[in-house]
Each structure stands twice: as C-alpha cells, then as structure tokens.
Write an enzyme that holds these catalytic residues in place. Structure first.
Site, PDB file in Angstrom:
ATOM      1  CG  ASN A 134      -1.971   1.049   1.149  1.00  0.00           C
ATOM      2  OD1 ASN A 134      -1.747   2.102   0.576  1.00  0.00           O
ATOM      3  ND2 ASN A 134      -3.121   0.773   1.730  1.00  0.00           N
ATOM      4  CG  ASP A 135       2.690   2.514  -3.698  1.00  0.00           C
ATOM      5  OD1 ASP A 135       3.646   1.877  -3.226  1.00  0.00           O
ATOM      6  OD2 ASP A 135       2.321   2.418  -4.882  1.00  0.00           O
ATOM      7  CB  CYS A 136      -1.643   5.495   0.271  1.00  0.00           C
ATOM      8  SG  CYS A 136      -1.712   5.791  -1.497  1.00  0.00           S
ATOM      9  CG  ASN A 157       3.151   7.147   2.500  1.00  0.00           C
ATOM     10  OD1 ASN A 157       2.073   7.719   2.393  1.00  0.00           O
ATOM     11  ND2 ASN A 157       3.644   6.375   1.549  1.00  0.00           N
TER      12      ASN A 157
END
Ligand code: BGC
Ligand code: NOJ
Length: 834
Positions: free
Chosen positions: A498-500, A502
């Site tokens: 999940n790149d989001c 962070n």
C-alpha cells in the site's frame, strides 16, 4: 439516432448497459457512443502501441509512451476524450464522423467492436455507411486503418472524406510543457498520398512517422490551424466545413496529417481505402536521399505496400486473430456461468497481456509520462500471463531481478527503454523483494524449467557482481529476516504494497511526494523508522516463503530449507503474539509503536491487506484465526460492490499514516474497493473451502458481472479497474483507473487457480476446486508442460470443495495433483467432488 440501451430492474433500481459481449468473436460490442466514460481498447503488443476509445479517441506511441509519442493526446480535456484518429465526412453539408465524435452529429446507426488487438467502428448517416477497422498487425510498426464506405441508398452519392491525425513532437512530457521551443520545431514532408512527420529528424533523431493512404488524394493539410482554424475545434474544422483541403504546409506550430478525397458511389457501391500510421527508424548514414535533405522513404514505402489491398489487410487481421487463438487456447473453461467463461477464456487473459505490455504506463488514467515499470507490479503481472508466454515471462523476471541490490532491496521502478533502476524513486519499499520469489516460483510451477535458478543475474545492472537467480531469491527472503522491528515483524520502511501507508513520512508540507519523501527525523536511522512494522509484509512473507523452502528442498539443500522454514515459523509465532487483534490481524505498528488496524483505533480499525495471506499460510489456524478473520471481513468490509480496503474510513489527516488519510473516504486506498486485494480474500475464502463466499466476492467485482450496472460502474465492463468507490464515497460503486492494474493478474489467479482450482504446482497440476455448491461441475482444457489436459469436474453431492476421486486417463491418482506425464499427448482428467 436510435440507441439500443438495455434497461434492467435490479435491486429496486433501474440500470443500464451500453453494449453486449459477443463471445463467438471475442468482442465487446458497444451500441452507443455515449458510454458513461470513454471505453477503450489497446492495439499492438510488441513495439507499436495504440490506445483507442469507442469514439476513436486516443493516441499511439512506439515502445515508450513518454519518449516516442507519435500522436498527441490531451489528458483531462474538456469535453472528455478529444483528440484521436478521426475520419470526417462532408456529405453535401452534413458533416459527421463514423465514431460520432468529435463532430457529434447524431448518427442513424453506430457500433464499436473492441476485439483482441483490434477495434471496428461503424457509423451510418443518410444511407452512407462508414466502417473503420483499426489494428496493429503482428511484427509491424504501424496502425492500419481500413475504411469501407458503402452507399446503402438507391441513388448515387458524392461526398468528401478527410482523415486526421495530430503529431506529437516525440517526447510527450516536453510536448505539453515546452511551448517556447515546440511552436517552432514542427516539420513535415508530403509525397503523393503520404504525409511525413519529420520534426527533429534533420538533427539528432533517426526516426520519423508517416500517415498514408493507398489511393490518389485531392488535397491535404499538414498545418493544424489551417485545417481546423485558430478559433475552431476538432468538432468543426474549417477545411471540413468548407468541403476542401487547403494544401497547407506546417512549418513550426502544430503539424498534423489530413488527407482529403472526393468520392462518388453508385447506389449499393462500396469503396475501401487503407490508411497507415507508421513509425520508421533509419540508420544514421541512410537518413536522407542524395540531396541530403529529402528523407529516405524506402522503409516507409515497404511498410505501406505491406497493407495496400483489402486482401492484405484481411490476411493481417486473420494472422492477428490466429495469434490470439493460440494465446487463449492454453486455458479454456466451460462453467455453468457464461460470465465466468468470458472472463477466464477471453477478457481477463487479454487484460493480463495488456498489463504485461504496458505495465502501469499508458491508459486513460495513466498519462504515459509518469511511471516506469514497477518492481512489485511487474512481478505480480507475471502470475497472470506466465502460462501464455513463458519465455517472455522469464526474460521479464530477469530484467526485474537485475535491478535488485546485493542486500535484497530493490529499485522500486525501472525504465522500459534502459531496463535500469529508476534512481529518482529509489528503493526501500518493504514488500518488493517478496514478489520476486512469487514470480520465479510461478514460472517454475508453470514450465518445470528449474534452470531459471542458475541464470546469472546482475545486481543494480552491474554484471560484474552478478549472482544466480537462486541467490537473488535468498537475498530477497533474508531482506525481510534481516530487517525486523521491535515485535519481530518486518520493518514497514518507505511503504509496503500500500503505497499510501507512509509510516516514515510525517509530511506537513504541501506538494511533497509521499512516495519519495523521507522525513529528516529518520535520517539517522537510515531513512525510515526502525519502529514502524508492516503486518502485511509479515503475512506476505509466510505466504511466499514456503515457495523458497520448496525450491531449496528440490535442490537438495535441506539445511538451508530447514533454516528458512524456521524463520517462517518464527514469523508466524511473532504474528500471533503481536499482530493478532482477537478477530483479525493488525495492519501495522506506526513509528510511535502504536497499533494500526486495531479495534483500539478510532478509525481504520480493520484493513484487508494482511488477512488473506495470513489465512492462506495457516497463521493461527489452530486458534480459528481464519474463520474469525473471514467473518470480520464479511461484517466490516463487504459491500454490494466488493470489499473495501479498510473500515472505518479515515475522516482526517493522520500525519503518522501519510497519504492514505489524504483521500476522501471511499476513494483509492482510503476505504475504496481495491479490486487487487479483493482477490486475496477470494483466494483465502476458496482456500478455506468456502466456495459460496469466494464466488460472491468474485462476482461483485468481475467486469462481466458489473455489465448490467454500467450506469453506476461507468468504466469498461470487460476489464478490471484498480478501484471502485467504496461505501463511504458519494460515488459508491463507480469504477476508476481501468486496465493497468495488478487486479488483472490476481483475479486471474483467484478464479482459475483458487475457485476453479486448476493450479500449477512444482510437481504437477493441482485440481482442487472451491465452487458454489449449486454447480453440477464444469470442464476445463489446460495445456501444461507440453501436454493437454481435458479436465471434467463432477459435483454430484453439491459440495463446495473436496476431491473424492481423481483419475487420469481412467487410472486413479491419490490426492489432487495430476502428475506431469510430458508425452505431448492429450490426457483425460476426471475429478469427482464430495
Ligand atoms: C496512489 C497509489 C499509487 C501511488 C504511486 C498514489 O497516489 O494512490 O495507488 O500506487 O500513488 O504511484
Ligand atoms: C497502485 C500501484 O501500482 C501498486 O504498486 C500499489 O501496490 C497499489 N497502487 C496500492 O497502493
């Protein structure tokens, strides 16, 4: 115009669809140009590519959608989808396009057929029918456009035809930003019926493009403003309205290519014209003719000649279709549900090939200038197409692995032209290395070709430090083991799948990229928090790790296998000790050491990502973790349009989480229906033997099933999109980001390997379905390691799962794995469930 719209009454609401599937021809037939969003198709699968919408919008490029853009396209335009390859007809003052747009004159009939690598658009107005077939032939660097004009009236007709393409000045990024230069560089040449785009060819480029037609023309235009008029649009080009080309010659400004021809057809008569939009590269010393100025057209002429008759076009199209017969012939099923059949046999496999070709670069949501190839994305794509093109899959895996670092970390992206790691984006995405283990395993399971493990593969593209692929798998596996946090769970690093999420970002400055920004706070720790841990990577590790162990065992490396297994066992223990929330698995520990994805959280209490992999690797199974987790998912994430990613959605910005909490609730990673990881739950449900639920979740997101609610779903009913608006969104059920998504590969895996249960394993072909109990069975044909298996599944007791007996050519086999016979013959496999 009479549009045949199909109206349905479903769940108390009227719904619409805008076309239908033609399974015989493997086409989706669109019956109105006014689809709820442009519905596109892809042309080409080797080097020359085109995107084409149902109204002929779109563009083409050679190999790289950014660096070799051939025709121009303006994203996010108003109105939508303006710009494409257009044919204009001026029939005694009535001006129209076969694809309706851009003139938008109401047509008497319209149809668009998107097929495998080709699109046919037909329009009819005042007894004149125009049918345009667009395709990129195999091994050909150009788009062929065959226009068939038929006078269906009872008297002769004279009308005017104009073609239109707008050239892009090669670098798509520069083309839409650097106007001070670009308005003065455009150059063309016109030779008979061929218009050449030779911008920058004189200087440093060795390539040009051309647009030809196989007939004499009555005029042309190559200067956009002369053709369209400075204050007109694509919908009312001056030359077309005037009924005559201006023979303009572009010198700077915006070069275009438009042919003009006056045509007379007797009653019932037809005329065929063949246009070619082509791309040519020339060796530097052969770029020009003897005068040193005129471009060398030898190659272009040869290309034009290749498709200058309808017979040649028909043969090219037949060849294209034959290659798709072959690709789609490897796996074929007949189930009680024709929607399943058309997904498995046609559209899902087709989309997997498109993701192989395009990765995440060019769609109607990806601009072609943003991203290179993703390490994790391309590895996952392999799962969807390895059975179709194993050799190219192997080459792709080696390319990807070549961008890994000696410690197992990897560049997150690499560039398709150079195949080098993209330094701008960098590395440190915690999940990346694990996907390599999965893709290599999938390749071996499909082909039985263990030699891939002996391939010498560089680190960071440096052959002097090359190691075997097996070694790459080892560093991948140990990259996780060597980077654990306080709970013995994998560090989350920059982000995981999940790149989001962070967890090391803590960004409070507008415009900072969540993906590349590293908070100085964590500089001393090496760039990312040494506290934040990803439970998703932990379960991905327990899911993929056993493949690595099986490979080591196969190679007789028992000690290494035992050591790796011990790490997996330890991870499972750590998960149950620190990441089991009582009814589901946590999502992460943030950089403050706080739980993410727990009942204790105010928002975002449950996340989808870690759950499926945990279940499929039996984490906590003895405590019933699988059943509890699946129940929680059903209760909290399930909606009528699929499973949302998390719940409750975030309603404010959480600086400790990052981008996920910047999306309004229900969109993208913040509680959108991410179809990619719906597949992981479908697989898990099937694995747990719950065929009913697996199929329910599958049918909520599979495009063919969304067809009847196209008015809500909006995007193409023949391919997956990355996301569907979730229950917190105003646009609940609305699809977005269609075509280029890992969803294609994972849902191919979910339906074919988990629900239908035909799954390649290291030692044979597993046949172990998990289906709706109502099904009487199904049949499947699967080519596998040189043999063809004709599989019949019978379900007399109407169960979900359980192989009671399995026979191969009449002989009983224990268990559910069909052993590899390797004799090149056809074998009959019969499975009785019960
Ligand atoms: C999107 C992700 C995507 C990422 C990287 C984010 O804005 O929400 O889906 O993976 O950008 O491009
Ligand atoms: C899209 C990206 O391509 C993929 O790599 C990522 O895993 C998902 N978005 C989720 O963030």
């Amino acid at each position: 115009m009479i549009y045949v719209l199909k109206i349905y009454f479903l769940g108390g609401i009227w719904h619409m669809k805008f076309g239908h599937f033609d399974d015989q021809t493997r086409e989706y037939v669109i019956e109105t140009p006014k689809t709820p969003y442009p519905w596109i198709n892809y042309l080409g699968s080797e080097a020359f590519f085109g995107l084409i919408s149902n109204t002929a919008g779109g563009y083409c490029f050679y190999k790289d959608a950014r660096l070799r853009r051939i025709t121009r396209y303006r994203y996010n335009n108003v109105p939508i989808d303006m710009g494409g390859r257009y044919f204009y007809i001026n029939d005694n003052g009535t001006v129209w396009n076969p694809g309706w747009s851009p003139v938008k004159t109401e047509l008497d009939a319209y149809e668009c057929r998107h097929g495998m690598g080709y699109t046919i658009i037909t329009g009819k107005k005042n007894d004149l029918k125009a049918q345009v077939t667009f395709f990129v032939p195999n091994g050909y660097d150009g788009e062929v456009q065959q226009v068939v004009l038929t006078n269906e009236g009872s008297s002769a007709k004279t009308f005017k035809l104009f073609s239109f393409a707008e050239w892009c000045l090669w670098d798509a990024q520069d083309d839409c930003t650097n106007f001070q230069r670009n308005f003065s560089t455009g150059r063309v040449e016109v030779d008979g019926s061929v218009i050449y785009h030779k911008t920058e060819y004189r200087d440093r480029r060795n390539h040009y493009a051309f647009y030809s037609v196989n007939d004499a023309i009555d005029g042309y235009d190559t200067d956009r403003d002369s053709f369209i008029g400075l204050y007109n649009g694509f919908n009312n080009p001056e030359a077309v309205l005037a009924g005559k080309a201006t023979d303009s010659f572009a010198d700077g400004w915006s070069p275009i290519a438009s042919h003009y021809k006056e045509i007379t057809l007797a009653a019932g008569e037809s005329k065929t014209l063949i246009f070619v939009l082509g791309y040519v590269e020339m060796p530097v010393d052969q770029k020009f003719e003897a005068d040193g100025k005129t471009i060398n057209k030898v190659k272009a002429k040869a290309m034009i000649e290749k498709f200058d008759t309808p017979e040649k076009v028909a043969a090219g199209l037949a060849d294209l279709k034959a290659s798709w017969d072959k690709l789609l012939g490897i796996l074929n099923v007949t189930t009680p549900d024709d929607k399943v059949d058309r997904m498995v046999n046609i559209w899902n496999q087709y989309q997997c090939m498109v993701t192989f070709n395009l990765s995440r670069s060019a769609s109607y949501f990806e601009s072609g200038i943003g991203r290179g190839m993703g390490f994790r994305d391309s590895n996952q794509d392999i799962l969807g197409f390895v059975h179709q093109i194993p050799d190219r899959a192997k080459e792709r895996i080696i390319d990807i692995a070549s961008t890994q670092f000696p410690d197992g970390g990897c560049y997150h992206q690499y560039q398709p032209l150079t195949k080098k790691g993209n330094a701008d984006i960098g590395g440190d995405f915690s999940d990346d290395p694990l996907w390599l283990i999965l893709s290599v395993s999938a390749y071996i399971k499909e082909t039985g070709d263990w030699s891939i493990l002996d391939e010498m593969v560089p680190y960071d593209n440096d052959m002097s430090v090359a190691q075997t692929m097996l070694e790459h798998l080892k560093v991948s596996f140990y990259h996780i083991v060597n980077n654990l946090g306080p709970h013995g769970l994998p560090l989350a690093m920059r982000a995981d799948w999940n790149d989001c999420i962070n967890l090391s970002c803590y960004s409070d400055t507008p415009g900072e990229s969540f993906q590349t920004y590293t908070n100085p706070k964590f500089k001393a720790e090496g760039g990312y928090s040494k506290v934040a841990e990803s439970v998703m990577v932990a379960t991905l590790f327990t899911y993929t790790g056993p493949n690595y162990v099986a490979i080591l065992k196969h190679l007789g490396k028992d000690d290494e296998a035992a050591a790796a297994q011990a790490e997996i066992d330890k991870m499972k223990k750590n998960i149950m000790e620190s990441a089991w929330d009582g009814d589901w698995f946590l999502r992460a520990y943030d950089a403050n050491g706080e739980k993410m994805g727990s009942k204790e959280c105010e928002e975002g209490q449950i996340f989808i990502e870690p759950q499926g992999f945990a279940i499929m690797s039996d984490v906590g199974k003895e405590q019933g973790a699988d059943k509890k987790t699946l129940a929680a998912i059903d209760e909290r994430l399930n909606t009528e349009f699929g499973l949302v990613l998390n719940n409750p959605a975030f309603t404010k910005y959480y600086i400790q989480y990052g981008e996920i909490s910047t999306y309004p609730g229900g969109y993208k990673e913040n509680a959108g229906i991410f179809t990619h990881n719906n597949a992981w739950i479908i697989c898990a449900e099937a694995y747990a033997g719950r065929g009913e639920k697996a199929f329910e979740y599958y049918s909520k997101i599979a495009p063919a099933f969304t067809e009847e609610t196209s008015d809500i779903h909006k995007t193409e009913p023949y391919v997956y999109g990355q996301m569907i608006g979730g229950k917190d969104a105003q646009n609940f059920g609305q699809g977005k980001n269609s075509w280029l998504t890992g969803t294609a590969a994972w849902n191919m895996v979910a339906i074919s390997q988990y629900i239908l249960g035909v799954k390649p394993e290291f030692d044979g072909l597993r046949v172990d379905p998990s289906i709706p109990a109502a099904w009487d069975g199904f049949t499947a044909t699967r080519q596998f390691r040189g043999d063809t298996y004709e599989i019949t599944i019978k379900n007399p007791d109407h169960v979900n799962k359980g192989v009671k007996s399995l026979t191969v050519d009449g002989k009983a086999v224990d268990g559910c794995i069909v052993p590899v016979s390797g004799d090149g013959q056809t074998h009959k496999v019969e499975v009785v469930l019960g």
